[in-house]
Design a protein around this motif. Sequence first.
Motif, mmCIF file in Angstrom:
data_model
loop_
_atom_site.group_PDB
_atom_site.id
_atom_site.type_symbol
_atom_site.label_atom_id
_atom_site.label_comp_id
_atom_site.label_asym_id
_atom_site.label_seq_id
_atom_site.Cartn_x
_atom_site.Cartn_y
_atom_site.Cartn_z
ATOM 1 N N LEU C 294 -25.751 10.902 -23.892
ATOM 2 C CA LEU C 294 -25.698 9.503 -24.288
ATOM 3 C C LEU C 294 -26.820 8.698 -23.664
ATOM 4 N N GLY C 295 -27.600 9.323 -22.810
ATOM 5 C CA GLY C 295 -28.666 8.557 -22.192
ATOM 6 C C GLY C 295 -28.163 7.571 -21.168
ATOM 7 N N LEU C 296 -26.951 7.837 -20.638
ATOM 8 C CA LEU C 296 -26.397 6.916 -19.657
ATOM 9 C C LEU C 296 -27.268 6.850 -18.419
ATOM 10 N N ASP C 297 -27.926 7.984 -18.132
ATOM 11 C CA ASP C 297 -28.727 8.013 -16.911
ATOM 12 C C ASP C 297 -29.843 6.988 -16.973
ATOM 13 N N LEU C 298 -30.542 6.942 -18.125
ATOM 14 C CA LEU C 298 -31.632 5.984 -18.220
ATOM 15 C C LEU C 298 -31.104 4.554 -18.253
ATOM 16 N N LEU C 299 -29.897 4.385 -18.791
ATOM 17 C CA LEU C 299 -29.316 3.051 -18.833
ATOM 18 C C LEU C 299 -29.077 2.546 -17.422
ATOM 19 N N VAL C 300 -28.469 3.409 -16.609
ATOM 20 C CA VAL C 300 -28.205 3.016 -15.225
ATOM 21 C C VAL C 300 -29.514 2.736 -14.500
ATOM 22 N N PHE C 301 -30.497 3.584 -14.767
ATOM 23 C CA PHE C 301 -31.803 3.415 -14.151
ATOM 24 C C PHE C 301 -32.394 2.058 -14.502
ATOM 25 N N GLY C 302 -32.355 1.725 -15.809
ATOM 26 C CA GLY C 302 -32.894 0.445 -16.257
ATOM 27 C C GLY C 302 -32.144 -0.722 -15.629
ATOM 28 N N LEU C 303 -30.821 -0.611 -15.582
ATOM 29 C CA LEU C 303 -30.021 -1.686 -14.990
ATOM 30 C C LEU C 303 -30.373 -1.861 -13.518
ATOM 31 N N ALA C 304 -30.558 -0.709 -12.837
ATOM 32 C CA ALA C 304 -30.894 -0.792 -11.419
ATOM 33 C C ALA C 304 -32.206 -1.557 -11.228
ATOM 34 N N ILE C 305 -33.182 -1.229 -12.081
ATOM 35 C CA ILE C 305 -34.469 -1.916 -11.965
ATOM 36 C C ILE C 305 -34.294 -3.412 -12.188
ATOM 37 N N LEU C 306 -33.554 -3.760 -13.234
ATOM 38 C CA LEU C 306 -33.328 -5.162 -13.544
ATOM 39 C C LEU C 306 -32.686 -5.885 -12.362
ATOM 40 N N LEU C 307 -31.629 -5.271 -11.809
ATOM 41 C CA LEU C 307 -30.903 -5.934 -10.734
ATOM 42 C C LEU C 307 -31.773 -6.124 -9.504
ATOM 43 N N VAL C 308 -32.540 -5.080 -9.175
ATOM 44 C CA VAL C 308 -33.366 -5.217 -7.981
ATOM 45 C C VAL C 308 -34.391 -6.332 -8.171
ATOM 46 N N THR C 309 -34.977 -6.411 -9.382
ATOM 47 C CA THR C 309 -35.973 -7.473 -9.564
ATOM 48 C C THR C 309 -35.348 -8.842 -9.528
ATOM 49 N N LEU C 310 -34.124 -8.940 -10.046
ATOM 50 C CA LEU C 310 -33.513 -10.260 -10.058
ATOM 51 C C LEU C 310 -33.168 -10.733 -8.654
ATOM 52 N N PHE C 311 -32.733 -9.789 -7.817
ATOM 53 C CA PHE C 311 -32.264 -10.226 -6.514
ATOM 54 C C PHE C 311 -33.243 -9.990 -5.376
ATOM 55 N N LEU C 312 -34.210 -9.122 -5.590
ATOM 56 C CA LEU C 312 -35.181 -8.873 -4.533
ATOM 57 C C LEU C 312 -36.573 -8.879 -5.145
ATOM 58 N N PRO C 313 -37.018 -10.013 -5.656
ATOM 59 C CA PRO C 313 -38.281 -10.016 -6.394
ATOM 60 C C PRO C 313 -39.483 -9.608 -5.564
ATOM 61 N N GLY C 314 -39.387 -9.729 -4.258
ATOM 62 C CA GLY C 314 -40.560 -9.365 -3.479
ATOM 63 C C GLY C 314 -40.626 -7.887 -3.161
ATOM 64 N N GLY C 315 -39.612 -7.186 -3.614
ATOM 65 C CA GLY C 315 -39.596 -5.765 -3.304
ATOM 66 C C GLY C 315 -38.680 -5.479 -2.135
ATOM 67 N N LEU C 316 -38.424 -4.210 -1.920
ATOM 68 C CA LEU C 316 -37.477 -3.815 -0.880
ATOM 69 C C LEU C 316 -37.950 -4.205 0.511
ATOM 70 N N VAL C 317 -39.268 -4.283 0.661
ATOM 71 C CA VAL C 317 -39.812 -4.617 1.970
ATOM 72 C C VAL C 317 -39.284 -5.954 2.463
ATOM 73 N N THR C 318 -38.973 -6.845 1.528
ATOM 74 C CA THR C 318 -38.517 -8.162 1.954
ATOM 75 C C THR C 318 -37.171 -8.117 2.666
ATOM 76 N N LEU C 319 -36.478 -6.992 2.521
ATOM 77 C CA LEU C 319 -35.226 -6.873 3.256
ATOM 78 C C LEU C 319 -35.470 -6.877 4.758
ATOM 79 N N TRP C 320 -36.676 -6.366 5.134
ATOM 80 C CA TRP C 320 -36.975 -6.318 6.552
ATOM 81 C C TRP C 320 -37.684 -7.565 7.026
ATOM 82 N N ARG C 321 -38.552 -8.072 6.147
ATOM 83 C CA ARG C 321 -39.337 -9.211 6.628
ATOM 84 C C ARG C 321 -38.918 -10.453 5.888
ATOM 85 N N ARG C 322 -38.180 -11.272 6.541
ATOM 86 C CA ARG C 322 -37.739 -12.496 5.885
ATOM 87 C C ARG C 322 -38.713 -13.628 6.102
ATOM 88 N N ARG C 323 -39.510 -13.512 7.108
ATOM 89 C CA ARG C 323 -40.478 -14.561 7.361
ATOM 90 C C ARG C 323 -41.880 -14.017 7.209
#
Lengths: 416, 283, 328
Positions: C294-323
Amino acid sequence: MNKKIIAGLAAGLALAAALPAHAQEKTVRIGALYPLSGALASTGAEIKAAIELAVDIINNPHPELKGIPLAAESGLPRLGGARFKVVFGDTQGKPEVGLADAQRMLDQEKVVALTGAYQSAVTKTASRVAEQRGVPFLNGESSSPDLTERGYKWFFRTTPNDETFVENMMQFLDTIKAVPTARIAVVYENTDFGVNTYKAVEKFAKQYKRQIVANIAYGAGSASVTAEVQKLAAAKPDVAIFASYTSDAMLFVRTMRETQYAPPVLLANDAGFIDSRFVQEVGPQVQGVLTRDVWAGDVAAAKAGLKKINEMYKAKTGKELNGNNARSMQGMLVLADAINRAGSTDPEAIRKALAATDLNDDQIAMPWAGVKFDDKGQNTKGAGLILELRGSSYQTVWPEKYRADKSLPTVPFAWK
Amino acid sequence: MIEALTAGLFNGLIYAAVAVGLALIWGITDVINFAHGEFLMLGMYAAYWLYTLGRIDPTLSAPLVAVALAFFGFMVYALVIRRLQRGPAMAIILATFGLGLVLRQLAFIFFSPDYRSLPDTLLSGSVSLAGMSLGRPQVVTGLVALAVVAALFVLVYRTRWGHALQAVAEDRQVAALVGIPPDRVNAQVWMLGSAAVGLAGALLTTFFYVFPSVGTVFGLLAFVAVCMGGFGSLPGACIAGIAIGLIEAMTGYLAAPALKTVSVYILFILVLWYRPRGLFGRW
Amino acid sequence: MTPASSLSGPAWRPPWPLAAAAAAAALLALVPAVVSDAFTLQVLLLAIMFGALGACWNLVGGFLGRISFGHGVFVGVGGYATLLLLHHLKLTPLLGIPLGGLLCAAVAWLVGGPTLRLSGHYFAMATIALLQIGLLLMINWEWAGGAVGLEAPLGDRPWMLLFRTKVPYYWIAVGLAFVTYCVTYLLVHSRTGFYWRAINGDEEAACSLGVPAERYKRLAFVLSAALTGVWGGFFAMYVGFIDPESMFSLTMSVQIVLVAILGGVGTLVGPWLGAAVLLPLSEGTRVLWGSSGLGLDLLVFGLAILLVTLFLPGGLVTLWRRRGPAGR
């Protein structure tokens, strides 16, 4: 594999202790790698269903399919009635994913043999893994000749390859007397499948005294094929041979019809032209198209066992079997039979059993002379059929012994 | 040769039809919508289902599909794009890519991967033009594409509202200072661009097959057309689309069809070499 | 590390990140002693490879600020160069891979001039065009295998980088990755990196201050291409089979960009983080849900990308550096 037998014995002893009257239940696991997502997903899904049908035939008693090894009993008799189980992996149509999944099947899913992968490029990488690890790889449906030219010991292929198929086409063309068939144009997608078809036509055209007047390669999945069709029309061939998948096949049909060009003989190298969706969507417009195939509804109907298998498949998926998926089913049956004859899941034993395979035509579910592998791992007893589209299904026109309707083939080809 | 060029011309107009929506969105809101191909795909499926279930011919349902896509474009803007406009530019690229993937996979799941095509519609059949046989759907779609581009051109360059769009495109903050609400303008542009691609999709179903990944077939060429024409220029995208169609046809005729796409890209690089902002780019 | 005067370069800092990278590499190299599962090793190898590819891309995309969507073209050139040299000249990949990298550098040098004059969006599209040209030319080039592709021979010849198991490739990957990290680190903390950041900030201002922008832009492009080409050659040897579709792949090019964006563009660590998350995610979803068809794997992958961009637009690195300045 020794570990597995010991583990199996230990489990068996444990079970025997717990349930005194219960026979040892083992499963033989096979890895199947197919494109279950991406552009070829619809074919991959059909192949998956066909393989599941094969597993059903092996695991459950089907006395009505007498003759086909393992159909009458449950499971694999020489392995204590062990059940056959196929684990599917999605290759996404990419060679490196095929490689990854082949490894995963061997290491994590503990399969004893591999099968797949429809696309020749993916089959190449997946079978490399099998060859390196010493595990049998049975290919049921990839037609690229170079797969058996690699000198591999562990690779076996039940389907005939493109050389056999194109030679069949030439032999069929020899039987047409109503129109000239000397000038051939080949229209093929610029992929492994298409290029191999072209090379085979090049090789056999000379032998069969025909000439290639147009060599038209195109990029698969194009937005338009008008340039290709115009080039084809300008070459004025007697025969147009197509090697295309479903989407391009449909586009070519549409475009040729709109520009009102009809090659006198329209002959396809299966793939897209036999896809059930193609037949359903554009079938009425392209009546009379000829194609090479390995399976035909009317040939199947003539043999009681094949008819039943087709019905089982139809009950499961709502579609008929076709050359794409019937071969995969056959490959699985051959593999199971070999494992059964080997009497164990040791890779070398399975390999020897595969090499010794010698099935004749009423032991297989395909209209072939049988299954026997040469020293390169290629089945030498397979052959193609030539079919013509009449109504909503394909009917056989070649070889002569399978041709039911003597008025076929209808040439020259014309649009409806 | 004339046959090849004529066919190429109409193919080019079809590419232009797909590209114009992207040109609008990209040019005015500065967002690379990687999901543009999937918008097209949704438009195609909408037209397909309207025909199969509702017996409405695509030529008639095209405006409906355009409106539906406009709403969809608005939703995408409101839920995804607007949140990311203040952030790094890269985030939007990633987001639209993810969105495209999600849309494609949802279509895969709900509509199955099977290829579908419409049987004879109102537009089917051939048209005879000076002794040549062309597909009627392509001719009509090409002409409609011209009409749409012309209409959009008038809208964007000759009306007050269009001037507001251009102002926002040039400088959001200054536009806001003079009283143009950039947010609302962006939403409107997304709606308009999506409507354009929805229209194109509906018309495409009269001669092209529909399946979940159909967006990738036209998507990349649309991007090339918009870029080659120059960002911020609608006529540029249209002319570039036509140029692509013509180059494909000429290469196919004179050389080999296998090389037709590579010559498009080579032409594209050459254009950028001599005109680094595309043919008519404003920025 | 060259200590530079404060007028022409950054101040010298103790290379803790280099030490940390060495430690990480050592740990990764020990993994095969504990894990014998080839599939897990492959996921790790791919994560390492994409981290490195992202880091190479970062030289142009992150630090210089030019987004290239066609970096896969260098993977292809490197891979084909290596396998063609092996196939036709029997040249060992130990030489073939670096030669592939040099070839990529040459290509980048040639193309870089006109391409780097282009601004943002145009540059991105031009790189895609280059990738497509590479793809289509290779499909039609019979001598190089054409659409059918090329296969490396099977065998156990370490000097030809042909191994029966995949573990030696894993170690090579770890080694190459460490080298890649060191190169990017040294470049970024040198005057070259300083100039790059200046050009990224405001090219005209940098030029007016005497930064030879043209030369340094080209340098970034050439270095990035060369390193990517080396990894391309490695990848070709690892998979053992190449064809135009898989080596000149737009999907792979986009994935390289994704990895960098996800982790944090313009940071040294970003691409590695991004790959460490993205690759296991994509392989994991494929294994769990791919076989359903069913292609569920790519769906989850796409959703993951969307969610990360919406909530962490600066990338994962911003989790460590807030300032601090964005992306540093």
